[in-house]
Design a protein around this motif. Structure first.
Motif, short mmCIF file in Angstrom:
data_model
loop_
_atom_site.label_atom_id
_atom_site.label_comp_id
_atom_site.label_asym_id
_atom_site.label_seq_id
_atom_site.Cartn_x
_atom_site.Cartn_y
_atom_site.Cartn_z
N SER A 69 12.83 29.26 44.65
CA SER A 69 13.77 29.95 45.54
C SER A 69 13.92 29.19 46.85
O SER A 69 15.04 29.00 47.34
N HIS A 71 13.26 26.00 47.42
CA HIS A 71 13.80 24.65 47.21
C HIS A 71 15.25 24.67 46.73
O HIS A 71 16.12 24.01 47.32
N ASP A 72 15.53 25.43 45.68
CA ASP A 72 16.86 25.40 45.06
C ASP A 72 17.91 26.18 45.85
O ASP A 72 19.07 25.78 45.88
N TYR A 73 17.50 27.28 46.46
CA TYR A 73 18.48 28.13 47.14
C TYR A 73 18.38 28.07 48.66
O TYR A 73 19.35 28.31 49.36
N GLY A 74 17.20 27.74 49.15
CA GLY A 74 17.01 27.62 50.59
C GLY A 74 17.08 26.18 51.06
O GLY A 74 16.98 25.91 52.26
N TYR A 75 17.22 25.26 50.11
CA TYR A 75 17.35 23.83 50.41
C TYR A 75 16.17 23.26 51.20
O TYR A 75 16.31 22.31 51.95
#
Length: 156
Positions: A69, A71-75
Motif C-alpha cells: 500500500s 509503495h504502490d499507492y503512496g509512491y
C-alpha cells in the motif's frame, strides 16, 4: 530463550487463522501457546518481552501487505516502505507486550488474560492507530462458531 522463540512462533501462527489460509483452529493453538509463554515468565518484564515477540510475529506476518500500500499507492520507495512496515508491526506488538505483562502482574488467570486482551484490542482499534486488523473474532466468522465471534474480539 525457548519460551521467547515459542512466543514468536505462536504469534506467527495467529494470522494463519484468517483468509486466505482459513486455518481457524490455529487461532486457539496460537493464543493458548501465547498464554502458556506468559504463564512461564519469571517477571512482568519478561512477560512483556514475550508478549511483544508474540505481537511481532502476529503483525510482522499479518500486516506485511502494508508495504504494498505504501509503495504502490503512496509512491513511497520500497527501501522505505519495508522498514516503515516493520516499525508499524513493532509498534502494534506493544499492545500484546502490555497484554502479557498486565495479565502476569494482575493474577495470571486465563480470565484476566482474556479480559486484558479484549480491552487492549478495543483500545488498539479506537485509540492511536485506529487499525482494527487481526481481531481474533474475525477468524471465526465463517466457522461452525460464528456466535462466539463477539466474545473473541471481533466487535461486530
Amino acid at each position: 530463550m525457548r519460551h521467547r522463540l515459542l512466543a514468536l512462533i505462536a504469534g506467527l501462527l495467529f494470522p494463519l487463522a484468517f483468509a486466505p489460509y482459513d486455518l481457524w483452529p490455529l487461532l486457539f493453538v496460537s493464543v493458548a501457546a501465547g498464554f502458556w509463554c506468559q504463564q512461564q515468565a519469571g517477571s512482568g518484564k519478561e512477560a512483556f518481552l514475550r508478549g511483544w515477540l508474540y505481537g511481532l510475529g502476529m503483525f510482522g506476518f499479518g500486516v506485511s501487505w502494508v508495504h504494498v500500500s505504501m509503495h504502490d499507492y503512496g509512491y513511497m520507495p520500497l527501501w522505505m516502505a519495508i522498514p516503515f512496515t516493520a516499525m508499524f508491526a513493532a509498534f502494534l506488538a506493544l499492545f500484546y507486550g502490555l497484554t502479557f505483562s498486565l495479565s502476569w502482574r494482575l493474577g495470571r488467570s486465563a480470565l484476566v488474560f482474556a479480559g486484558i486482551w479484549l480491552l487492549l484490542d478495543w483500545l488498539r482499534g479506537w485509540l492511536l492507530t485506529g487499525f482494527p486488523w487481526l481481531y481474533a473474532g474475525y477468524a471465526l466468522i465463517d466457522t461452525p462458531w460464528p456466535a462466539w465471534r463477539l466474545w473473541a474480539g471481533s466487535g461486530c
